[in-house]
Design a protein around this motif. Structure first.
Motif, PDB file in Angstrom:
ATOM      1  N   ASN A   1       0.849  -1.192   0.000  1.00  0.00           N
ATOM      2  CA  ASN A   1       0.000   0.000   0.000  1.00  0.00           C
ATOM      3  C   ASN A   1       0.886   1.244   0.000  1.00  0.00           C
ATOM      4  O   ASN A   1       1.058   1.923   1.007  1.00  0.00           O
TER       5      ASN A   1
ATOM      6  N   THR B   1      -2.167   4.087  -0.427  1.00  0.00           N
ATOM      7  CA  THR B   1      -3.332   3.920   0.447  1.00  0.00           C
ATOM      8  C   THR B   1      -2.912   3.850   1.906  1.00  0.00           C
ATOM      9  O   THR B   1      -1.998   3.105   2.266  1.00  0.00           O
TER      10      THR B   1
ATOM     11  N   GLU C   1      -2.952   2.886   5.824  1.00  0.00           N
ATOM     12  CA  GLU C   1      -3.267   1.620   6.501  1.00  0.00           C
ATOM     13  C   GLU C   1      -4.656   1.629   7.107  1.00  0.00           C
ATOM     14  O   GLU C   1      -5.367   0.618   7.093  1.00  0.00           O
TER      15      GLU C   1
ATOM     16  N   ILE D   1      -7.420   0.315   4.959  1.00  0.00           N
ATOM     17  CA  ILE D   1      -7.485  -1.142   4.850  1.00  0.00           C
ATOM     18  C   ILE D   1      -7.992  -1.745   6.154  1.00  0.00           C
ATOM     19  O   ILE D   1      -8.819  -2.670   6.152  1.00  0.00           O
TER      20      ILE D   1
ATOM     21  N   PHE E   1      -7.461  -2.062  -5.179  1.00  0.00           N
ATOM     22  CA  PHE E   1      -6.375  -3.009  -5.374  1.00  0.00           C
ATOM     23  C   PHE E   1      -6.689  -4.002  -6.479  1.00  0.00           C
ATOM     24  O   PHE E   1      -7.839  -4.400  -6.671  1.00  0.00           O
TER      25      PHE E   1
ATOM     26  N   VAL F   1      -1.068  -6.338  -0.689  1.00  0.00           N
ATOM     27  CA  VAL F   1      -1.953  -5.789  -1.716  1.00  0.00           C
ATOM     28  C   VAL F   1      -1.120  -5.292  -2.892  1.00  0.00           C
ATOM     29  O   VAL F   1       0.055  -4.961  -2.753  1.00  0.00           O
TER      30      VAL F   1
ATOM     31  N   GLU G   1      -1.666  -2.297  -5.582  1.00  0.00           N
ATOM     32  CA  GLU G   1      -2.549  -1.166  -5.843  1.00  0.00           C
ATOM     33  C   GLU G   1      -2.852  -1.018  -7.331  1.00  0.00           C
ATOM     34  O   GLU G   1      -2.043  -1.367  -8.193  1.00  0.00           O
TER      35      GLU G   1
ATOM     36  N   ASN H   1      -8.002   7.714  -5.672  1.00  0.00           N
ATOM     37  CA  ASN H   1      -7.413   7.652  -4.333  1.00  0.00           C
ATOM     38  C   ASN H   1      -6.565   8.894  -4.130  1.00  0.00           C
ATOM     39  O   ASN H   1      -5.352   8.822  -3.931  1.00  0.00           O
TER      40      ASN H   1
END
Length: 480
Positions: free
Chosen positions: A35, A38, A40, A43, A77, A115, A117, A158
């Motif tokens: 990530n 993104t 944490e 998620i 993702f 993940v 992305e 994002n």
């Protein structure tokens, strides 16, 4: 000796007792990898399993699969993996519970959330058809390329790493359009409240001003026939994982030319040329599908209520409610059945043409009737589908493509058969000479679906309806 060792290991593994699914496991810590943009907490918001949890093996495995699906359904993702990593030398840990009991012989694990992305910044030219769908353009509009829209579409999915979106859509050609909005799902620290704000402006030269015998009638003009401006605001509330609440407000300002008002006095009703109104709506959606993009198991339900015409001087006073439900059932390893239902109710009976919407708009249709719009104050339909998973693979293209967001290529193919039923209730069918309103509609056929990169889903169907009309239909696009 090697042969003896092989047979020994084979028989030991064959008679080895099954794993104890009731054994307690402690999640020591949760680590995140991949990530880069993104945050944490975005998620973590989708996860039931947290550091410090003590769970049985069966419960842990079940929750991790649900967590993987929820993270994937954020559409942030390409791939999501949740890997358990045993912590060595911790098989005899002793824990003291809140009531003072001692629990021993617990195993610890670390959980790795891995993940990949997506590519979040999308910007590309727009070239599309102005008609409701490809099939209407192909069969009804003589494949007229003047009925095209061109422009630019820019989207960041994002923007700040918080699953927030900024979209700009500027289109020209057949239907000039400007649409800009910003959406963030989490405004508060508890990550429950969200906000969307935007404005839409559409200018029409060629305009569908009425329906006749369940087909849209268009007026072509070199000058503007309609202008519409709609600013809107939506507040969302997501208290847990699967349920969403939305509260929306929008103010619609629409005007048409004298010609439109004369050709169809019911466009706004009573031959007026301008329509302004405030609309408030509330919706709730509960989603337990395994994948929102193309579900194979699970269910969803939702409802929406709206009131158009809140202020005393509003030109529209219309109440509407919709209900929807769908279920996806695995029948065998690669065989899946699904059905979706939806119903709409609205009042009063006499509604402006701009607001009345029956079957044929968007996804509210009976397959086999893609070329028709069946106006009605109320409608209901049921769609059934039986599909077979012919292919479901993820191809690694890292040797050909160096960008990590594009070097994983998922592809799934599903041949299917389907049958749909619907009914559109129109209290004034004589206004548009409708032949399909107030009667049962039935359609079915065979098809093949392609599911791939970035929520792309393509459908190629061959359908037949109760009129005996049979032809292929094609549609594609991104699904969320």
């Amino acid at each position: 000796m090697l042969l003896l060792a092989f047979f020994t290991n084979f028989w030991l593994s064959f008679f080895e007792p099954p794993a104890d699914t009731t054994a307690k496991i402690v999640v020591r810590q949760v680590n995140f990898t991949g990530n880069f943009r993104t945050r944490e907490r975005i998620i973590r918001r989708e996860m039931d399993v947290r550091a410090g949890d003590t769970l049985t093996r069966q419960k842990l495995d079940s929750l991790l699969e649900y967590d993987r699906r929820k993270i994937l359904n954020t559409n942030l993702f390409v791939t999501v993996e949740l890997k358990q990593k045993p912590v060595v030398d911790t098989t005899q840990l002793v824990y003291i519970t809140a009531d003072g009991k001692r629990i021993g012989n617990l195993k610890e694990i670390d959980l790795d959330v891995i993940v990949k992305e997506q590519w979040y910044m999308l910007a590309f030219p727009v070239f599309q058809l102005a008609d409701r769908n490809f099939n209407e353009w192909w069969y009804e509009r003589d494949r007229d390329f003047s009925r095209t829209i061109y422009g630019v579409y820019a989207l960041h999915q994002n923007l700040t790493g918080n699953n927030d979106r900024l979209r700009l859509r500027a289109e020209f050609g057949f239907i000039p359009r400007l649409d800009i909005y910003y959406s963030t799902p989490y405004l508060d620290k508890k990550q429950r409240m969200g906000l969307t704000i935007g404005i839409l402006r559409i200018t029409n030269r060629t305009l569908a001003y009425r329906t006749n015998q369940d087909k849209l009638m268009f007026l072509g003009s070199e000058s503007r026939t309609r202008e519409r401006i709609v600013p809107y605001l939506t507040i969302t509330h997501r208290p847990k994982f699967y349920g969403h609440h939305s509260f929306s407000a929008q103010y619609s300002i629409t005007s048409v030319t004298d010609t439109i008002a004369r050709l169809n006095p019911n466009y706004f009703l009573n031959g007026i040329k301008r329509q302004n109104y405030l609309q408030l709506s509330y919706s709730h959606f509960y989603d337990r599908r395994d994948r929102g993009q193309y579900a194979l198991k699970g269910f969803y339900y939702g409802f929406n209520i709206s009131q158009s015409g809140i202020l005393p001087k509003d030109d529209v006073h219309l109440s509407e409610a919709t209900l929807s439900f769908g279920q996806y059932v695995p029948l065998a390893k690669k065989l899946f059945f699904s059905y979706q239902t939806k119903a709409k109710f609205s009042t009063p009976g006499k509604q402006p043409f701009l607001q009345i919407r029956g079957l044929g708009y968007g996804g509210d249709l009976v397959r086999g009737y893609e070329l028709y719009v069946i106006d009605g104050q109320h409608f209901g339909y049921a769609k059934t589908n039986l599909r077979y998973q012919l292919l479901n693979r993820t191809f690694n293209l890292s040797k050909l493509i160096k960008f990590r967001q594009f070097n994983t290529f998922p592809l799934a193919i599903y041949p299917n058969i389907y049958a749909d039923f619907g009914y559109s209730r129109n209290q004034y069918p004589e206004l548009n000479n409708s032949k399909l309103a107030n009667r049962l509609l039935a359609g079915g056929g065979i098809g093949i679906d392609f599911v791939s990169w970035y929520n792309f889903v393509g459908h190629l169907n061959y359908s037949i309806n109760h009129l005996g009309e049979a032809r292929p239909y094609f549609s594609f696009g991104r699904e969320f």
